[in-house]
Design a protein around this motif. Structure first.
Motif, PDB file in Angstrom:
ATOM      1  N   GLU A  27       0.745  -1.154  -0.079  1.00 48.71           N
ATOM      2  CA  GLU A  27      -0.101   0.186   0.457  1.00 48.71           C
ATOM      3  C   GLU A  27       0.879   1.139  -0.408  1.00 48.71           C
ATOM      4  O   GLU A  27       1.993   1.202   0.759  1.00 48.71           O
ATOM      5  CB  GLU A  27      -0.999  -0.039   2.151  1.00 48.71           C
ATOM      6  N   GLU A  28       0.420   2.300  -0.902  1.00 46.74           N
ATOM      7  CA  GLU A  28       1.163   3.137  -0.783  1.00 46.74           C
ATOM      8  C   GLU A  28       0.112   4.761   0.038  1.00 46.74           C
ATOM      9  O   GLU A  28      -1.281   4.157  -0.626  1.00 46.74           O
ATOM     10  CB  GLU A  28       1.633   4.395  -1.958  1.00 46.74           C
ATOM     11  N   ALA A  29       0.863   5.746   0.295  1.00 47.61           N
ATOM     12  CA  ALA A  29      -0.025   6.566   0.935  1.00 47.61           C
ATOM     13  C   ALA A  29       0.281   7.680   0.703  1.00 47.61           C
ATOM     14  O   ALA A  29       2.037   8.368   0.264  1.00 47.61           O
ATOM     15  CB  ALA A  29       0.382   6.556   2.383  1.00 47.61           C
ATOM     16  N   LYS A  30      -0.121   8.780  -0.123  1.00 48.67           N
ATOM     17  CA  LYS A  30       0.284   9.809  -0.722  1.00 48.67           C
ATOM     18  C   LYS A  30      -0.484  11.087   0.364  1.00 48.67           C
ATOM     19  O   LYS A  30      -1.583  11.247   0.367  1.00 48.67           O
ATOM     20  CB  LYS A  30      -0.308   9.995  -2.068  1.00 48.67           C
ATOM     21  N   VAL A  31       0.193  12.382   0.578  1.00 45.63           N
ATOM     22  CA  VAL A  31       0.006  13.099   1.073  1.00 45.63           C
ATOM     23  C   VAL A  31      -0.321  14.440  -0.301  1.00 45.63           C
ATOM     24  O   VAL A  31       0.901  14.897   0.051  1.00 45.63           O
ATOM     25  CB  VAL A  31       0.676  13.675   1.766  1.00 45.63           C
ATOM     26  N   ALA A  32      -1.068  15.705   0.295  1.00 45.81           N
ATOM     27  CA  ALA A  32      -1.236  16.437  -0.921  1.00 45.81           C
ATOM     28  C   ALA A  32      -2.071  17.350   0.558  1.00 45.81           C
ATOM     29  O   ALA A  32      -2.268  17.558   1.425  1.00 45.81           O
ATOM     30  CB  ALA A  32      -2.178  16.250  -1.587  1.00 45.81           C
ATOM     31  N   LYS A  33      -1.105  19.000  -0.562  1.00 44.61           N
ATOM     32  CA  LYS A  33      -2.025  19.964   1.010  1.00 44.61           C
ATOM     33  C   LYS A  33      -2.385  20.852   0.073  1.00 44.61           C
ATOM     34  O   LYS A  33      -1.557  21.058  -1.104  1.00 44.61           O
ATOM     35  CB  LYS A  33      -0.827  20.445   1.731  1.00 44.61           C
ATOM     36  N   ARG A  34      -3.429  21.607   0.945  1.00 52.10           N
ATOM     37  CA  ARG A  34      -4.020  22.732  -0.055  1.00 52.10           C
ATOM     38  C   ARG A  34      -4.263  23.786   0.819  1.00 52.10           C
ATOM     39  O   ARG A  34      -4.367  23.710   2.049  1.00 52.10           O
ATOM     40  CB  ARG A  34      -5.447  22.552  -1.050  1.00 52.10           C
ATOM     41  N   GLN A  35      -4.343  24.956   0.489  1.00 51.93           N
ATOM     42  CA  GLN A  35      -4.468  26.260   1.163  1.00 51.93           C
ATOM     43  C   GLN A  35      -5.922  27.085   1.508  1.00 51.93           C
ATOM     44  O   GLN A  35      -6.647  26.592   0.273  1.00 51.93           O
ATOM     45  CB  GLN A  35      -4.233  28.014   0.612  1.00 51.93           C
ATOM     46  N   VAL A  36      -6.064  26.706   2.886  1.00 54.49           N
ATOM     47  CA  VAL A  36      -8.511  26.986   2.884  1.00 54.49           C
ATOM     48  C   VAL A  36      -8.272  28.139   3.405  1.00 54.49           C
ATOM     49  O   VAL A  36      -7.170  28.530   4.649  1.00 54.49           O
ATOM     50  CB  VAL A  36      -8.176  25.617   4.127  1.00 54.49           C
ATOM     51  N   VAL A  37      -8.274  29.629   3.147  1.00 58.48           N
ATOM     52  CA  VAL A  37      -8.563  30.173   4.148  1.00 58.48           C
ATOM     53  C   VAL A  37      -9.618  30.169   5.228  1.00 58.48           C
ATOM     54  O   VAL A  37     -10.911  29.729   5.201  1.00 58.48           O
ATOM     55  CB  VAL A  37      -9.277  31.650   3.708  1.00 58.48           C
ATOM     56  N   SER A  38      -8.951  29.933   7.062  1.00 59.86           N
ATOM     57  CA  SER A  38      -9.941  30.040   8.073  1.00 59.86           C
ATOM     58  C   SER A  38     -10.494  31.393   8.634  1.00 59.86           C
ATOM     59  O   SER A  38     -11.249  31.130   8.657  1.00 59.86           O
ATOM     60  CB  SER A  38      -8.817  29.557   9.095  1.00 59.86           C
ATOM     61  N   ASP A  39      -9.526  32.758   8.898  1.00 61.79           N
ATOM     62  CA  ASP A  39     -10.600  33.290   8.897  1.00 61.79           C
ATOM     63  C   ASP A  39      -9.454  34.441   8.821  1.00 61.79           C
ATOM     64  O   ASP A  39      -8.509  34.234   7.776  1.00 61.79           O
ATOM     65  CB  ASP A  39      -9.781  33.164  10.369  1.00 61.79           C
ATOM     66  N   ARG A  40      -9.985  35.560   8.141  1.00 62.82           N
ATOM     67  CA  ARG A  40      -9.389  36.738   8.112  1.00 62.82           C
ATOM     68  C   ARG A  40      -9.555  38.070   9.066  1.00 62.82           C
ATOM     69  O   ARG A  40     -10.401  37.429  10.019  1.00 62.82           O
ATOM     70  CB  ARG A  40      -9.669  37.055   6.624  1.00 62.82           C
ATOM     71  N   ILE A  41      -8.649  39.081   9.011  1.00 65.55           N
ATOM     72  CA  ILE A  41      -8.946  40.208   9.409  1.00 65.55           C
ATOM     73  C   ILE A  41      -9.268  41.358   8.951  1.00 65.55           C
ATOM     74  O   ILE A  41      -8.917  41.542   8.123  1.00 65.55           O
ATOM     75  CB  ILE A  41      -7.700  40.163  11.024  1.00 65.55           C
ATOM     76  N   ILE A  42      -9.070  42.045   9.566  1.00 64.21           N
ATOM     77  CA  ILE A  42     -10.119  44.047   8.912  1.00 64.21           C
ATOM     78  C   ILE A  42      -9.151  44.400  10.145  1.00 64.21           C
ATOM     79  O   ILE A  42      -9.564  44.769  11.428  1.00 64.21           O
ATOM     80  CB  ILE A  42     -11.739  43.959   8.549  1.00 64.21           C
TER      81      ILE A  42
END
Length: 144
Positions: A27-42
């Protein structure tokens, strides 16, 4: 030949091949990541102004010059001297007579006076304030 539930291969006596093939699985495992906006500031900045009157004491020095005629014969050149707040500067000349004499013509008296005046100057002072508001990924404010 028969495969059991445990993944092993069993051979019956009727199956007698020359070679036995056992599958090897990995078995092989592949890890991928992506950017997700969790919160913002003003960040908002505001400028407040405040009217103030500054008070300060200012001093001013004036000089008064008074010329006093002396017209007297002296033996040596008088030195510059100070009497209290008055500086005395001797002014002399040589006059030719049958013999040379040092003649004190005048003294210049310099008096200094200082006056103090209260001054009020209106000024505008600015003060900048910053407010920070945190928003979650959907744009809703985060309350802490």
């Amino acid at each position: 030949m028969r495969e059991s539930n445990s993944g092993s291969v069993e051979m019956s006596e009727t199956d007698k091949p020359d070679t036995l093939v056992i599958p090897i699985v990995e078995e092989e495992a592949k890890v991928a990541k992506r950017q997700v906006v969790s919160d913002r500031i003003i960040v908002k900045t505001t400028v407040n102004t405040e009217e103030r009157v500054l008070k300060e004491m200012l001093s001013q020095e004036t000089v008064e010059v008074e010329r006093i005629p002396v017209n007297r014969v002296v033996d040596v050149v008088p030195q510059l001297r100070t009497e209290g707040d008055v500086t005395i500067v001797p002014v002399f000349e040589e006059r030719l007579v049958v013999e040379k004499q040092l003649f004190l013509v005048e003294e210049v008296r310099i008096r200094r006076t200082t006056s103090v005046e209260s001054v009020e100057v209106p000024v505008t002072l600015r003060k900048e304030l910053a407010t920070v508001e945190r928003l979650d990924g959907s744009g809703e404010p985060i309350t802490e």
